[in-house]
Design an enzyme around this catalytic site. Structure first.
Site: not given
Ligand code: CFM
Length: 544
Positions: A95, A193, A61, A64
């Site tokens: 991660r 991002h 999503c 994230a």
């Protein structure tokens, strides 16, 4: 069952055959046989489009992409997830981005901060709870900065995280800023991002103008996230060559690095998808040019280091960098030969993220393996076809939803000599802002699939049976139950570093272990004949 392996066109037909016609048509536009012409033109692919509900996607999503991907690897910002506890918990440390915090300095990466919203806050609002959480974090840790990440319910109930951040910034006297990165904000992580790039640029970059360390050869590395220790390998190489790394966005980074990033002379973009926005904005505002680099694989690392050195037009720097590359490439070659003898001719497919499905193909080339198919989860057409298609990308409503920052030249800080150097180098054939994308580098008969689904993954394995499948944790065990080893290219399983020279050798070793392990012969996939234990396949002596 099809006896001989279908070609890419036939495979594509098979992958969409069971979908209802409207969905089949859409999915077909997201799958193309890679048909590169002499001018490196590739067919158009549909990307960055909504996933059809009901189809099991690999995607994550927007939250994230913002919180986990861009801000997650920075160690000294307290990152508070404003939302129910699950969002904070499941984005906590999975991660494997690492950091080296010097003795006595702050490192909040091992913590998970959340406002832990409950029913009552959804009904009556969560701003008070957020304010209290920021205050509590401040009292406990006295950090330089606190950031707030909005999850889906926060957007739905209308909490104004930015107003709370402004208020607390004033009260506490530290930098506090928020992100409207609700999970649903875009079609994937990719929107997150962009939101993160905007806010880091708006709230941090440029706050500290002091030039520290070496005055020459100052660089930023954009789009490197220190998974499995990758950044440590790259940082060491930069030091040996003589570059001054001002900031990394954001592997092994600090708040102070972002604040000081505008003092660098060159931006290198590694993961184009996640960070190209910052590179573009820094060029507009400060005149810092950017180049595309790749530190995945030995050959790509050498090429990138030499390109960086060439930019600075310094004979000594270039000679030293070339000597280091030569020395390291010779060492890697000994290992490469040894491993490639065992992996030569094996096949691989890669379906991951928005840049690694491309970058890791270089390592498989070094292993002399064949890439049958590849695709991204959330990349845009420019990551597939190259930036030359940017002017032709239609901006849809989902993309329009994400703010485009209006950036202007900073008259005081813009360094015209950098853009003059850029012009000079351009005339000599040096390339800037130049990502060519994944498809031009792939074989003509390979299949490129955007946002591959779980069903298509299984079908692809059944029909093409690759020797290695690269994906993530959600896919891993389904794939392995089908008798195919799955290498996680997001968090590297337990492996890494895989970047730069030593990292390449680590990757060769780990892929050899997977591709040549006899254990996969013991697993029968669902389409293979039912068998009793005594009828299990006998190991080939050469592999045992
Ligand atoms: Fe860039 Fe990344 Fe990737 Fe990515 Fe990601 Fe990642 Fe990735 Mo997972 S920033 S696009 S959003 S290289 S977390 S470190 S591995 S999907 S290919």
């Amino acid at each position: 069952m099809i006896e001989s392996k279908p070609d890419a066109g036939q495979l594509k037909d098979e992958l969409v055959a069971k979908y209802p016609s409207k969905i089949a048509k859409k999915r077909a536009n997201q799958m193309v046989q890679n048909d590169v012409d002499a001018e490196n033109n590739v067919p158009e692919i549909l990307a960055n489009a909504r996933t059809t509900p009901g189809i099991i996607t690999q995607r994550g999503c927007t939250y994230a992409g913002c919180k986990g991907v861009i801000l997650g690897p920075t160690r000294d910002i307290v990152n508070i997830t404003h939302g129910p506890i699950g969002c904070g918990f499941y984005s906590w440390l999975t991660r494997r981005n690492q950091t080296h915090a010097p003795e006595g300095s702050e490192n909040f990466i091992p913590y998970s901060f959340s406002t832990d919203l409950k029913d009552e806050h959804i009904v009556f609002g969560g701003e008070k709870k957020l304010e209290a959480a920021i205050q509590e974090a401040y009292d406990l840790f006295h950090p330089k900065a606190i950031s707030v990440f909005s999850t889906c319910p926060v957007g739905l109930i209308g909490d104004d995280v930015h107003a709370v951040a402004r208020k607390m910034k004033e009260e506490l006297g530290i930098n506090v800023f928020g992100f409207s990165c609700e999970g649903y904000k875009g079609v994937s992580q990719s929107a997150g991002h962009h939101i993160a790039n905007n806010q880091v640029f708006r709230h941090i970059v440029g706050l500290d103008d002091e030039v520290r360390g070496q005055k020459k050869f100052r660089v930023n590395l954009l789009g490197e996230y220190n998974i499995g220790g990758d950044a440590f390998e790259i940082e060491e190489l930069f030091k040996r060559c003589g570059f001054e790394l001002v900031a990394t966005f954001s592997g092994n980074s600090t708040y102070g690095q972002f604040a000081n990033a505008q003092t660098a002379d060159l931006n290198m973009v590694m993961c184009h998808r996640s960070i190209n926005y910052v590179a573009e904005m820094m060029e507009k505002k400060y005149g810092i040019p950017w180049i595309k680099v790749n530190f995945v694989s030995a050959t790509a690392t050498a090429k990138s280091l030499i390109k960086m050195a060439e930019y600075f037009e310094d004979a000594e720097l270039l000679a030293r960098t070339k000597a280091i590359c030569e020395e390291e490439l010779a060492k890697v070659e000994v290992q490469r030969k040894k491993y490639a003898a065992r992996t030569h001719g094996k096949s691989v497919v890669l379906f991951v993220g928005g840049s690694r499905a491309h970058h890791y193909q270089e390592l498989f080339k070094e292993l002399e393996m064949k890439v049958l198919a590849a695709g991204y989860e959330f990349a845009h057409r420019d990551d597939y076809e190259g930036r030359k298609v940017l002017p032709t990308i239609k901006v849809d409503a989902d993309s329009r939803n994400i703010e485009e920052l209006h950036v202007e030249k900073d008259e005081a800080l813009y360094r015209a000599y950098l853009s003059e150097r850029k012009e000079r180098l351009l005339a000599e054939g040096y390339t800037f802002s130049d990502y060519e994308g994944m498809m031009p580098e792939m074989d003509a008969e390979s299949l490129v699939i955007d946002d591959i689904s779980s069903y298509e993954t299984e079908k692809l394995i059944e029909l093409w049976k690759p020797d290695v499948f690269c994906a993530g944790i959600k896919e891993k065990f389904v794939i392995q139950k089908m008798g195919i080893p799955c290498k996680q290219l997001h968090n590297y399983d337990v492996g890494g570093p895989y970047n730069a020279f030593r990292g390449a050798v680590n990757f060769y070793r780990d892929i050899d272990r997977m591709a040549n392990s006899p254990v996969w012969k013991l697993t029968l996939a669902s389409w293979q004949e039912e068998t009793t234990e005594s009828a299990a396949p006998v190991l080939e002596p050469s592999l045992a």
